[in-house]
Motif scaffolding. Structure first.
Motif, PDB file in Angstrom:
ATOM      1  N   LEU A   1     -49.648 -40.623  15.221  1.00 49.79           N
ATOM      2  CA  LEU A   1     -49.962 -41.016  13.889  1.00 49.79           C
ATOM      3  C   LEU A   1     -48.890 -42.086  13.599  1.00 49.79           C
ATOM      4  O   LEU A   1     -49.339 -42.910  12.477  1.00 49.79           O
ATOM      5  N   VAL A   2     -48.177 -42.685  14.278  1.00 47.01           N
ATOM      6  CA  VAL A   2     -47.261 -43.927  14.048  1.00 47.01           C
ATOM      7  C   VAL A   2     -48.197 -44.983  13.961  1.00 47.01           C
ATOM      8  O   VAL A   2     -48.379 -45.911  13.385  1.00 47.01           O
ATOM      9  N   GLU A   3     -49.134 -45.022  14.968  1.00 49.02           N
ATOM     10  CA  GLU A   3     -50.278 -46.111  14.943  1.00 49.02           C
ATOM     11  C   GLU A   3     -51.219 -46.181  13.852  1.00 49.02           C
ATOM     12  O   GLU A   3     -51.583 -47.238  13.505  1.00 49.02           O
ATOM     13  N   TYR A   4     -51.108 -45.367  13.148  1.00 51.95           N
ATOM     14  CA  TYR A   4     -52.089 -45.170  11.879  1.00 51.95           C
ATOM     15  C   TYR A   4     -51.260 -45.456  10.500  1.00 51.95           C
ATOM     16  O   TYR A   4     -51.833 -45.245   9.420  1.00 51.95           O
ATOM     17  N   SER A   5     -49.943 -45.816  10.722  1.00 53.77           N
ATOM     18  CA  SER A   5     -49.198 -46.102   9.672  1.00 53.77           C
ATOM     19  C   SER A   5     -49.077 -45.387   8.451  1.00 53.77           C
ATOM     20  O   SER A   5     -48.725 -44.144   8.413  1.00 53.77           O
ATOM     21  N   TYR A   6     -49.480 -45.920   7.099  1.00 57.63           N
ATOM     22  CA  TYR A   6     -49.587 -45.359   5.998  1.00 57.63           C
ATOM     23  C   TYR A   6     -50.528 -44.161   5.981  1.00 57.63           C
ATOM     24  O   TYR A   6     -50.217 -43.139   5.572  1.00 57.63           O
ATOM     25  N   PHE A   7     -51.822 -44.439   6.548  1.00 57.75           N
ATOM     26  CA  PHE A   7     -52.819 -43.162   6.334  1.00 57.75           C
ATOM     27  C   PHE A   7     -52.382 -42.182   7.488  1.00 57.75           C
ATOM     28  O   PHE A   7     -52.402 -40.991   7.033  1.00 57.75           O
ATOM     29  N   GLY A   8     -51.496 -42.570   8.635  1.00 55.30           N
ATOM     30  CA  GLY A   8     -51.015 -41.434   9.335  1.00 55.30           C
ATOM     31  C   GLY A   8     -49.836 -40.616   8.738  1.00 55.30           C
ATOM     32  O   GLY A   8     -49.834 -39.519   8.917  1.00 55.30           O
ATOM     33  N   LEU A   9     -49.170 -41.354   7.927  1.00 57.16           N
ATOM     34  CA  LEU A   9     -48.080 -40.695   7.236  1.00 57.16           C
ATOM     35  C   LEU A   9     -48.925 -39.584   6.091  1.00 57.16           C
ATOM     36  O   LEU A   9     -48.206 -38.541   6.077  1.00 57.16           O
ATOM     37  N   PHE A  10     -49.658 -40.367   5.536  1.00 56.13           N
ATOM     38  CA  PHE A  10     -50.520 -39.509   4.324  1.00 56.13           C
ATOM     39  C   PHE A  10     -50.898 -38.338   5.184  1.00 56.13           C
ATOM     40  O   PHE A  10     -50.840 -37.121   4.524  1.00 56.13           O
TER      41      PHE A  10
ATOM     42  N   LEU B   1     -43.287 -44.428   0.458  1.00 54.89           N
ATOM     43  CA  LEU B   1     -42.903 -43.331  -0.421  1.00 54.89           C
ATOM     44  C   LEU B   1     -44.339 -42.569  -0.965  1.00 54.89           C
ATOM     45  O   LEU B   1     -44.354 -41.455  -1.045  1.00 54.89           O
ATOM     46  N   ALA B   2     -44.918 -43.710  -1.355  1.00 52.80           N
ATOM     47  CA  ALA B   2     -46.307 -43.323  -2.056  1.00 52.80           C
ATOM     48  C   ALA B   2     -47.282 -42.534  -1.130  1.00 52.80           C
ATOM     49  O   ALA B   2     -47.793 -41.658  -1.562  1.00 52.80           O
ATOM     50  N   SER B   3     -47.459 -42.995   0.013  1.00 51.46           N
ATOM     51  CA  SER B   3     -48.205 -42.109   0.965  1.00 51.46           C
ATOM     52  C   SER B   3     -47.614 -40.769   1.433  1.00 51.46           C
ATOM     53  O   SER B   3     -48.611 -39.837   1.492  1.00 51.46           O
ATOM     54  N   ALA B   4     -46.531 -40.556   1.511  1.00 52.92           N
ATOM     55  CA  ALA B   4     -45.817 -39.326   1.988  1.00 52.92           C
ATOM     56  C   ALA B   4     -46.022 -38.514   0.808  1.00 52.92           C
ATOM     57  O   ALA B   4     -46.529 -37.465   0.911  1.00 52.92           O
ATOM     58  N   THR B   5     -45.515 -39.032  -0.260  1.00 54.03           N
ATOM     59  CA  THR B   5     -45.940 -38.083  -1.550  1.00 54.03           C
ATOM     60  C   THR B   5     -47.214 -37.804  -1.923  1.00 54.03           C
ATOM     61  O   THR B   5     -47.510 -36.452  -2.169  1.00 54.03           O
ATOM     62  N   ALA B   6     -48.059 -38.550  -1.871  1.00 57.12           N
ATOM     63  CA  ALA B   6     -49.336 -38.303  -2.129  1.00 57.12           C
ATOM     64  C   ALA B   6     -49.937 -37.102  -1.237  1.00 57.12           C
ATOM     65  O   ALA B   6     -50.713 -36.143  -1.668  1.00 57.12           O
ATOM     66  N   GLY B   7     -49.605 -37.496  -0.109  1.00 54.65           N
ATOM     67  CA  GLY B   7     -50.295 -36.443   0.809  1.00 54.65           C
ATOM     68  C   GLY B   7     -49.840 -35.151   1.002  1.00 54.65           C
ATOM     69  O   GLY B   7     -50.413 -34.209   0.829  1.00 54.65           O
ATOM     70  N   ASN B   8     -48.373 -35.026   0.507  1.00 56.29           N
ATOM     71  CA  ASN B   8     -47.804 -33.956   0.534  1.00 56.29           C
ATOM     72  C   ASN B   8     -48.161 -33.029  -0.642  1.00 56.29           C
ATOM     73  O   ASN B   8     -48.479 -31.941  -0.618  1.00 56.29           O
ATOM     74  N   VAL B   9     -48.284 -33.766  -1.748  1.00 54.81           N
ATOM     75  CA  VAL B   9     -48.811 -33.188  -3.348  1.00 54.81           C
ATOM     76  C   VAL B   9     -50.135 -32.608  -2.913  1.00 54.81           C
ATOM     77  O   VAL B   9     -50.390 -31.616  -3.197  1.00 54.81           O
ATOM     78  N   LEU B  10     -50.804 -33.248  -2.468  1.00 51.53           N
ATOM     79  CA  LEU B  10     -52.479 -32.976  -2.174  1.00 51.53           C
ATOM     80  C   LEU B  10     -52.541 -31.704  -1.220  1.00 51.53           C
ATOM     81  O   LEU B  10     -53.281 -30.830  -1.431  1.00 51.53           O
TER      82      LEU B  10
END
Length: 143
Positions: free
Chosen positions: A4-13, A45-54
């Protein structure tokens, strides 16, 4: 396994989304690794928060449409876990949703919110605040 590191923001989401569902998964390590690689902290921060809230919204939807039987059968959530989550929610009310990020108790709380048909806007705001604050704190500790 997917890196998932390889996919950066999307991987974090995706990691944050999975971490918010009933599935056992963690996104904090990935967030930390991406921070240490120098990625934009606001986007992280936005990617992690958005993915977690979803992911929490998915739990909420399971509570509404799945009902108790489906939650127990397919998600393997025990009566004890559901009862404890409902008791916490009944005791603390909406404020308990600020703690939807807490391991073990957070996911069942979001399912219970769906079962109890909590106003979705209130759910979204409180869960969003709690999850944003958690990721902000993780990032603060890493930096």
């Amino acid at each position: 396994m997917i890196d998932l590191v390889e996919y950066s923001y999307f991987g974090l989401f995706c990691a944050a989304f999975l971490a918010a569902t009933i599935l056992p998964f963690s996104s904090e390590v990935l967030l930390s690794a991406l921070m240490l690689q120098g990625l934009n902290e606001n986007l992280l921060l936005a990617s992690a928060t958005a993915g977690n809230v979803l992911g929490s919204c998915t739990n909420y939807a399971l509570g509404i449409w799945g009902g108790v039987y489906a939650i127990k059968k397919f998600l393997k959530v025990s009566d004890d876990t559901l009862n404890k989550a409902e008791a916490r929610f009944q005791n603390w009310g909406y404020v308990s949703l600020l703690f939807a990020w807490v391991p073990v108790i957070g996911d069942p709380l979001t399912v219970i919110a769906g079962l109890l048909r909590v106003n979705f806007f209130i759910f979204l705001v409180l869960v969003g605040i709690g999850k944003f604050a958690r990721y902000w704190a993780v990032m603060y500790l890493v930096s």
